[in-house]
Motif scaffolding. Structure first.
Motif, PDB file in Angstrom:
ATOM      1  N   TYR A   1     -17.760   8.584  -0.109  1.00  0.00           N
ATOM      2  CA  TYR A   1     -16.908   7.872   0.839  1.00  0.00           C
ATOM      3  C   TYR A   1     -17.760   7.128   1.849  1.00  0.00           C
ATOM      4  O   TYR A   1     -18.926   7.431   2.038  1.00  0.00           O
ATOM      5  CB  TYR A   1     -15.990   8.857   1.584  1.00  0.00           C
TER       6      TYR A   1
ATOM      7  N   ARG B   1     -13.748   4.685  -4.582  1.00  0.00           N
ATOM      8  CA  ARG B   1     -13.750   3.898  -5.820  1.00  0.00           C
ATOM      9  C   ARG B   1     -14.927   2.912  -5.901  1.00  0.00           C
ATOM     10  O   ARG B   1     -15.625   2.858  -6.907  1.00  0.00           O
ATOM     11  CB  ARG B   1     -12.424   3.153  -5.971  1.00  0.00           C
TER      12      ARG B   1
ATOM     13  N   PRO C   1       0.831  -1.200   0.000  1.00  0.00           N
ATOM     14  CA  PRO C   1       0.000   0.000   0.000  1.00  0.00           C
ATOM     15  C   PRO C   1       0.868   1.254   0.000  1.00  0.00           C
ATOM     16  O   PRO C   1       2.011   1.228   0.459  1.00  0.00           O
ATOM     17  CB  PRO C   1      -0.805  -0.110   1.302  1.00  0.00           C
ATOM     18  N   SER C   2       0.302   2.324  -0.508  1.00  0.00           N
ATOM     19  CA  SER C   2       1.027   3.596  -0.515  1.00  0.00           C
ATOM     20  C   SER C   2       1.151   4.130   0.909  1.00  0.00           C
ATOM     21  O   SER C   2       0.398   3.736   1.805  1.00  0.00           O
ATOM     22  CB  SER C   2       0.290   4.617  -1.381  1.00  0.00           C
TER      23      SER C   2
ATOM     24  N   LYS D   1      -3.851   7.028   6.565  1.00  0.00           N
ATOM     25  CA  LYS D   1      -5.237   7.446   6.788  1.00  0.00           C
ATOM     26  C   LYS D   1      -5.884   6.769   7.992  1.00  0.00           C
ATOM     27  O   LYS D   1      -6.852   7.250   8.530  1.00  0.00           O
ATOM     28  CB  LYS D   1      -6.080   7.246   5.533  1.00  0.00           C
ATOM     29  N   SER D   2      -5.341   5.661   8.421  1.00  0.00           N
ATOM     30  CA  SER D   2      -5.879   4.953   9.577  1.00  0.00           C
ATOM     31  C   SER D   2      -5.545   5.712  10.859  1.00  0.00           C
ATOM     32  O   SER D   2      -4.400   6.078  11.093  1.00  0.00           O
ATOM     33  CB  SER D   2      -5.289   3.541   9.639  1.00  0.00           C
TER      34      SER D   2
ATOM     35  N   GLN E   1     -12.958   5.277   3.803  1.00  0.00           N
ATOM     36  CA  GLN E   1     -12.641   4.340   2.736  1.00  0.00           C
ATOM     37  C   GLN E   1     -12.666   5.086   1.406  1.00  0.00           C
ATOM     38  O   GLN E   1     -13.538   5.915   1.172  1.00  0.00           O
ATOM     39  CB  GLN E   1     -13.670   3.197   2.718  1.00  0.00           C
ATOM     40  N   CYS E   2     -11.760   4.757   0.552  1.00  0.00           N
ATOM     41  CA  CYS E   2     -11.678   5.298  -0.804  1.00  0.00           C
ATOM     42  C   CYS E   2     -13.035   5.211  -1.498  1.00  0.00           C
ATOM     43  O   CYS E   2     -13.788   4.254  -1.310  1.00  0.00           O
ATOM     44  CB  CYS E   2     -10.624   4.517  -1.571  1.00  0.00           C
TER      45      CYS E   2
ATOM     46  N   GLN F   1       0.328   7.039   1.812  1.00  0.00           N
ATOM     47  CA  GLN F   1      -0.920   7.766   2.072  1.00  0.00           C
ATOM     48  C   GLN F   1      -2.017   6.813   2.565  1.00  0.00           C
ATOM     49  O   GLN F   1      -2.754   7.139   3.491  1.00  0.00           O
ATOM     50  CB  GLN F   1      -1.383   8.479   0.813  1.00  0.00           C
ATOM     51  N   ALA F   2      -2.109   5.631   1.960  1.00  0.00           N
ATOM     52  CA  ALA F   2      -3.123   4.659   2.388  1.00  0.00           C
ATOM     53  C   ALA F   2      -2.868   4.201   3.820  1.00  0.00           C
ATOM     54  O   ALA F   2      -3.804   4.004   4.587  1.00  0.00           O
ATOM     55  CB  ALA F   2      -3.138   3.461   1.442  1.00  0.00           C
ATOM     56  N   LEU F   3      -1.613   4.038   4.184  1.00  0.00           N
ATOM     57  CA  LEU F   3      -1.281   3.614   5.544  1.00  0.00           C
ATOM     58  C   LEU F   3      -1.525   4.715   6.567  1.00  0.00           C
ATOM     59  O   LEU F   3      -1.923   4.441   7.692  1.00  0.00           O
ATOM     60  CB  LEU F   3       0.174   3.147   5.613  1.00  0.00           C
TER      61      LEU F   3
END
Length: 167
Positions: free
Chosen positions: A114, A157, A23-24, A30-31, A154-155, A26-28
């Motif tokens: 989201y 997408r 994971p990027s 956000k938690s 959550q993203c 940024q993804a890590l």
């Protein structure tokens, strides 16, 4: 349709990571460990969430909950509570939470792209109506209190791809 002739099983975390990658940053990032003002606002606007639980023997359950926005009360940055409404009386989720306090919740808000994911531990409590303490004719009010351990938006997408809000 899935072509089984060309598929292989993914049987290890290492193989999965090799196929998908890491994971990027940024993804890590956000938690978070507690509810932010943005998380609290999202919860206050949500009329619907999905709640997941698992029994001690590994049987998983996911169940919808809904009411008017505001039916989930945020107590502080680490805790929120909702009243369990009478339903079909199967008690799948509540039974799981007695033996395994791990809980996952996915909050949705109509028209928002989201969703909000929360992992934590849940506790059940109850209050018997004061005029029926001896008779139990009126069902007690059951509260589900969740202590937040991880939370993030959550993203968008999946929601965008589903076009759920344009149906």
């Amino acid at each position: 349709m899935i072509n089984n002739k060309n598929t292989e099983l993914i049987d290890s975390y290492e193989r999965l990571r090799k196929l998908i990658g890491m994971p990027s940053e940024q993804a890590l990032k956000k938690s978070q460990l507690a509810l932010s003002p943005e998380h609290k606002k999202f919860i206050s606007k949500s009329p619907f969430f999905l709640i997941s639980s698992c029994s001690d023997n590994g049987e998983c359950e996911i169940s919808p909950r809904g009411d008017k926005p505001g039916f989930v009360e945020v107590i502080n940055d680490k805790t929120f509570i909702f009243i369990e409404k009478p339903g079909n009386r199967r008690l799948d989720t509540l039974s799981n939470l007695i033996s395994n306090k791990n809980i996952g919740i996915l909050f949705l808000v109509p028209q928002e792209q989201y969703c909000l994911r929360i992992k934590g531990k849940a506790e059940l409590s109850y209050e018997i109506p004061s005029n029926d303490k001896k008779k139990y004719l009126v069902p007690p009010t059951i509260f589900v209190t969740t202590k937040v351990e991880q939370v993030f938006f959550q993203c968008a997408r999946a929601i965008k791809a589903s076009q759920i809000w344009s149906c």
